[in-house]
Design a protein around this motif. Structure first.
Motif, PDB file in Angstrom:
ATOM      1  N   ASP A 498     -29.936 -71.271 -78.410  1.00 59.64           N
ATOM      2  CA  ASP A 498     -28.577 -70.942 -78.847  1.00 59.64           C
ATOM      3  C   ASP A 498     -28.595 -69.932 -79.991  1.00 59.64           C
ATOM      4  N   GLN A 499     -29.639 -69.983 -80.821  1.00 62.27           N
ATOM      5  CA  GLN A 499     -29.710 -69.115 -82.009  1.00 62.27           C
ATOM      6  C   GLN A 499     -30.546 -67.850 -81.784  1.00 62.27           C
ATOM      7  N   PHE A 500     -31.202 -67.766 -80.618  1.00 63.75           N
ATOM      8  CA  PHE A 500     -32.067 -66.618 -80.344  1.00 63.75           C
ATOM      9  C   PHE A 500     -31.222 -65.352 -80.202  1.00 63.75           C
ATOM     10  N   CYS A 501     -31.567 -64.306 -80.958  1.00 65.33           N
ATOM     11  CA  CYS A 501     -30.761 -63.086 -80.996  1.00 65.33           C
ATOM     12  C   CYS A 501     -31.193 -62.034 -79.989  1.00 65.33           C
ATOM     13  N   GLY A 502     -32.262 -62.289 -79.244  1.00 66.49           N
ATOM     14  CA  GLY A 502     -32.688 -61.344 -78.222  1.00 66.49           C
ATOM     15  C   GLY A 502     -31.981 -61.602 -76.904  1.00 66.49           C
ATOM     16  N   GLY A 503     -32.381 -60.864 -75.859  1.00 68.68           N
ATOM     17  CA  GLY A 503     -31.841 -61.092 -74.526  1.00 68.68           C
ATOM     18  C   GLY A 503     -32.577 -62.241 -73.854  1.00 68.68           C
ATOM     19  N   LEU A 504     -31.852 -63.033 -73.067  1.00 70.22           N
ATOM     20  CA  LEU A 504     -32.454 -64.209 -72.422  1.00 70.22           C
ATOM     21  C   LEU A 504     -32.028 -64.283 -70.965  1.00 70.22           C
ATOM     22  N   LEU A 505     -33.010 -64.424 -70.067  1.00 69.46           N
ATOM     23  CA  LEU A 505     -32.779 -64.779 -68.677  1.00 69.46           C
ATOM     24  C   LEU A 505     -33.496 -66.091 -68.430  1.00 69.46           C
ATOM     25  N   VAL A 506     -32.775 -67.110 -67.993  1.00 65.70           N
ATOM     26  CA  VAL A 506     -33.374 -68.419 -67.791  1.00 65.70           C
ATOM     27  C   VAL A 506     -33.079 -68.916 -66.385  1.00 65.70           C
ATOM     28  N   VAL A 507     -34.133 -69.310 -65.688  1.00 71.09           N
ATOM     29  CA  VAL A 507     -34.010 -69.919 -64.364  1.00 71.09           C
ATOM     30  C   VAL A 507     -34.067 -71.427 -64.536  1.00 71.09           C
ATOM     31  N   SER A 508     -33.067 -72.128 -64.009  1.00 68.16           N
ATOM     32  CA  SER A 508     -33.080 -73.583 -64.099  1.00 68.16           C
ATOM     33  C   SER A 508     -32.112 -74.172 -63.087  1.00 68.16           C
ATOM     34  N   HIS A 509     -32.515 -75.346 -62.568  1.00 68.76           N
ATOM     35  CA  HIS A 509     -31.627 -76.144 -61.722  1.00 68.76           C
ATOM     36  C   HIS A 509     -31.038 -77.313 -62.503  1.00 68.76           C
ATOM     37  N   ASP A 510     -31.398 -77.404 -63.779  1.00 74.08           N
ATOM     38  CA  ASP A 510     -30.947 -78.503 -64.625  1.00 74.08           C
ATOM     39  C   ASP A 510     -29.568 -78.163 -65.188  1.00 74.08           C
ATOM     40  N   GLN A 511     -28.520 -78.707 -64.581  1.00 74.76           N
ATOM     41  CA  GLN A 511     -27.164 -78.363 -64.968  1.00 74.76           C
ATOM     42  C   GLN A 511     -26.841 -78.797 -66.399  1.00 74.76           C
ATOM     43  N   ALA A 512     -27.334 -79.960 -66.806  1.00 75.17           N
ATOM     44  CA  ALA A 512     -27.088 -80.425 -68.177  1.00 75.17           C
ATOM     45  C   ALA A 512     -27.696 -79.454 -69.185  1.00 75.17           C
ATOM     46  N   PHE A 513     -28.881 -78.951 -68.886  1.00 77.51           N
ATOM     47  CA  PHE A 513     -29.571 -77.996 -69.756  1.00 77.51           C
ATOM     48  C   PHE A 513     -28.779 -76.692 -69.842  1.00 77.51           C
ATOM     49  N   LEU A 514     -28.357 -76.151 -68.698  1.00 79.03           N
ATOM     50  CA  LEU A 514     -27.628 -74.883 -68.688  1.00 79.03           C
ATOM     51  C   LEU A 514     -26.280 -75.006 -69.395  1.00 79.03           C
ATOM     52  N   GLN A 515     -25.610 -76.137 -69.214  1.00 76.99           N
ATOM     53  CA  GLN A 515     -24.298 -76.320 -69.848  1.00 76.99           C
ATOM     54  C   GLN A 515     -24.400 -76.336 -71.359  1.00 76.99           C
ATOM     55  N   ARG A 516     -25.496 -76.865 -71.881  1.00 75.41           N
ATOM     56  CA  ARG A 516     -25.647 -76.967 -73.333  1.00 75.41           C
ATOM     57  C   ARG A 516     -26.061 -75.642 -73.974  1.00 75.41           C
ATOM     58  N   LEU A 517     -26.500 -74.684 -73.149  1.00 75.48           N
ATOM     59  CA  LEU A 517     -26.938 -73.400 -73.691  1.00 75.48           C
ATOM     60  C   LEU A 517     -25.776 -72.466 -73.999  1.00 75.48           C
ATOM     61  N   GLN A 518     -24.588 -72.757 -73.495  1.00 72.88           N
ATOM     62  CA  GLN A 518     -23.416 -71.904 -73.728  1.00 72.88           C
ATOM     63  C   GLN A 518     -23.733 -70.449 -73.379  1.00 72.88           C
ATOM     64  N   LEU A 519     -24.134 -70.240 -72.124  1.00 69.90           N
ATOM     65  CA  LEU A 519     -24.559 -68.923 -71.656  1.00 69.90           C
ATOM     66  C   LEU A 519     -23.370 -67.975 -71.513  1.00 69.90           C
ATOM     67  N   HIS A 520     -23.672 -66.684 -71.607  1.00 68.61           N
ATOM     68  CA  HIS A 520     -22.633 -65.668 -71.489  1.00 68.61           C
ATOM     69  C   HIS A 520     -22.248 -65.410 -70.035  1.00 68.61           C
ATOM     70  N   ASP A 521     -23.215 -65.542 -69.124  1.00 68.39           N
ATOM     71  CA  ASP A 521     -22.942 -65.212 -67.726  1.00 68.39           C
ATOM     72  C   ASP A 521     -24.050 -65.808 -66.867  1.00 68.39           C
ATOM     73  N   SER A 522     -23.929 -65.648 -65.563  1.00 63.36           N
ATOM     74  CA  SER A 522     -24.973 -66.111 -64.645  1.00 63.36           C
ATOM     75  C   SER A 522     -25.135 -65.108 -63.517  1.00 63.36           C
ATOM     76  N   LEU A 523     -26.339 -65.041 -62.978  1.00 58.56           N
ATOM     77  CA  LEU A 523     -26.664 -64.179 -61.843  1.00 58.56           C
ATOM     78  C   LEU A 523     -27.086 -65.083 -60.695  1.00 58.56           C
ATOM     79  N   ARG A 524     -26.329 -65.060 -59.602  1.00 59.28           N
ATOM     80  CA  ARG A 524     -26.641 -65.904 -58.440  1.00 59.28           C
ATOM     81  C   ARG A 524     -27.391 -65.085 -57.403  1.00 59.28           C
ATOM     82  N   LEU A 525     -28.519 -65.625 -56.950  1.00 64.52           N
ATOM     83  CA  LEU A 525     -29.289 -64.997 -55.881  1.00 64.52           C
ATOM     84  C   LEU A 525     -29.079 -65.751 -54.578  1.00 64.52           C
ATOM     85  N   GLY A 526     -29.197 -65.045 -53.454  1.00 65.37           N
ATOM     86  CA  GLY A 526     -29.090 -65.690 -52.153  1.00 65.37           C
ATOM     87  C   GLY A 526     -27.712 -65.555 -51.561  1.00 65.37           C
TER      88      GLY A 526
END
Length: 526
Positions: A498-526
């Motif tokens: 949450d405090q990291f000031c660089g760019g972040l791309l994270v792959v995860s199927h863990d919905q609880a984890f992704l929800q807590r990260l307060q991400l700016h956007d998502s990229l869906r593949l497939g």
């Protein structure tokens, strides 16, 4: 459902090859309630699961089983060569094939026993769970990680066991497969123990048991109840510690006052005796009585101090056991808002073939989501320069760092201590040890080859080398970072990202984890 005990631990302990006892003697029963087993990385959860399953003998004590136990360990999938082996029916299918070819060997008939319809039963479950395209003879290596785990779980369901023990079953499963897993387990009406850090999965449990070096502790209810109970315990432990520290200060002050008062009385008594011209024998007796009183008071104080010291030690240990994991935020090389990644018409060598366009700035955090096999991990490897794109182009501005699912950056022969010192030679030796300790890595284990550590401990070591490296990270690529991490470490990782000031791309199927990260956007593949 009756809560009849199926598995019982009676004074069970386990000593490691180096002689270290992993946990205190455990006496506990496991019934038909859906139970989640949690604990910090390296505490011995998987080993306890093996003891319960009967595949590992305890150092002391015994495990009683009133029924058949089916155990699925977390590395099982990588050891199988066919779909039949993934479903743990490989030997039965092979024996059936030999019998159909004319074998009259009694061993083959013993292997098959009453399971003459095993192929049909497994195939029916494959069809039911959307895996109808798979044949039992198919090469397991051709399956995605999620497909392989689902087949292994189907094998557990057709095993006719009285108790299932599943070690990290949701790792590598995509969102749909995780939901199928939840439904499969909710439909299981026999005994179940799930070793997991998946908060969503633990939310479906009816009981949580936590393993610590002090033993096993049971909490009724799901993960949310456990989380609230742990927070209450920590608050009480901190309150108790503060109270005992205050009591120790008060006791020390009282002792000092007592000593000063006794010394004054002794001095006054001496002066009065000399003025009264008392005989030396009387003065000696008074001094002896005074010394006896002082000795008695000193012994009483020492006993009270020893008791208080023991209480303080116990309270401090309770606080330390629940102390949060700390991950320091890595420096970002580029200032906020500067471009760190530009992708134009990128076509992956594996997975989704749709061209990708993406622009990411420093401070922007994005999830890469999609079903298994759509190329999420492949995308990160392409961006890290480990794979060649089929078409298109991309540009990374600054330093890029990738943590893949298998911690490839972490040499198996190196210790966590040596790896972090290699990643950042500028860190003082004491600081290296401090940062590893803050990650929850034991002082002795940080000097062991990482190949001997648990999956979660290896992930922490790899993560330390990534976030504490000497060169600043502009683009951080994380592939399933929540797999294997214990719950306190997951919370620390979420806070750090949450405090990291660089760019972040994270792959995860863990919905609880992704929800807590307060991400700016998502990229869906497939």
């Amino acid at each position: 459902m009756t809560n009849t005990s199926i598995l019982t631990l009676d004074g069970v302990t386990l000593a490691l090859p180096d002689g270290r006892q992993l946990f205190a003697p455990i006496s506990e029963s496991f019934d038909q309630r859906r139970t989640g087993l949690v604990g910090v990385n390296g505490v011995g959860k998987s080993l306890l699961g093996q003891i319960l399953a009967g595949s590992l003998a305890p150092s002391e004590g015994r495990c009683l089983r009133s029924g058949r136990v089916h155990y699925l360990h977390q590395h099982f999938v990588s050891q199988c060569s066919t779909v039949a082996e993934l479903a743990q029916v490989g030997s039965v299918v092979a024996a059936l094939q030999r019998i159909e070819a004319g074998s009259a060997d009694p061993v083959d008939f013993d292997v098959v026993a009453e399971r003459w319809d095993i192929r049909e039963r497994v195939q029916a479950q494959l069809d039911r769970h959307g895996l109808d395209q798979l044949e039992l003879e198919r090469d397991a290596a051709s399956l995605s990680g999620g497909q392989a785990m689902r087949v292994a779980l189907i094998g557990a369901l057709v095993s006719q066991a009285d108790y299932l023990i599943l070690d990290e079953p949701s790792n590598h499963l995509d969102v749909d497969a995780r939901e199928q897993l939840h439904q499969m387990l909710l439909g299981w009406d026999k005994g179940l123990l799930v070793i997991s850090h998946d908060r969503t999965l633990l939310g479906h449990m009816q009981r949580i048991v936590e393993l610590t070096p002090q033993g096993l502790r049971s909490y009724a209810g799901d993960y949310r109840h456990y989380e609230h109970a742990k927070a209450h315990e920590q608050a009480c432990a901190l309150h108790t510690l503060d109270r005992l520290k205050h009591e120790r200060r008060r006791q020390t002050q009282a002792l000092q006052q007592q000593r000063e008062s006794l010394e004054r009385r002794q001095a006054d008594a001496g002066r009065q005796a000399r003025k009264a011209n008392q005989a030396k024998i009387l003065i000696g007796r008074q001094q002896q009585r005074s010394q006896a009183t002082a000795g008695r008071q000193q012994r009483e104080h020492q006993a009270a101090e020893a008791k208080l010291r023991a209480q303080l030690r116990q309270a401090n240990e309770q606080v330390e056991r629940n102390r949060p994991i700390v991950m320091h935020v890595p420096d970002a090389g580029r200032s906020q808002g500067k471009s760190v990644l530009s992708v134009s018409g990128l076509q992956l060598p594996r997975g989704s073939q749709a061209p990708l366009d993406l622009h990411l700035r420093s401070g922007e955090h994005m999830a890469v989501i999609g079903a298994n096999g759509t190329g999420k991990s492949t995308l990160l490897k392409v961006l890290a320069g480990q794979l060649q794109a089929s078409a298109g182009s991309f540009q990374v501005y600054g330093e890029v760092a990738l943590l893949d699912q298998y911690y490839s950056l972490l040499p198996a022969e190196l210790s966590a201590l040596a790896f972090l010192r290699l990643a950042n030679p500028g860190l003082a030796h004491s600081e290296v040890r401090t940062r590893l300790a803050q990650l929850g890595l034991d002082a002795a284990r940080v000097e062991m080859p990482t190949a001997l550590l648990s999956g979660g401990e290896r992930l922490k070591a790899a993560l330390a080398g990534l976030i504490y490296r000497q060169r600043s990270v502009d683009l951080l690529l994380l592939d399933e970072p929540s797999n294997h991490l214990d719950l306190p470490s997951l919370l620390a990782l979420e806070r750090m990202l949450d405090q990291f000031c660089g760019g972040l791309l994270v792959v995860s199927h863990d919905q609880a984890f992704l929800q807590r990260l307060q991400l700016h956007d998502s990229l869906r593949l497939g």
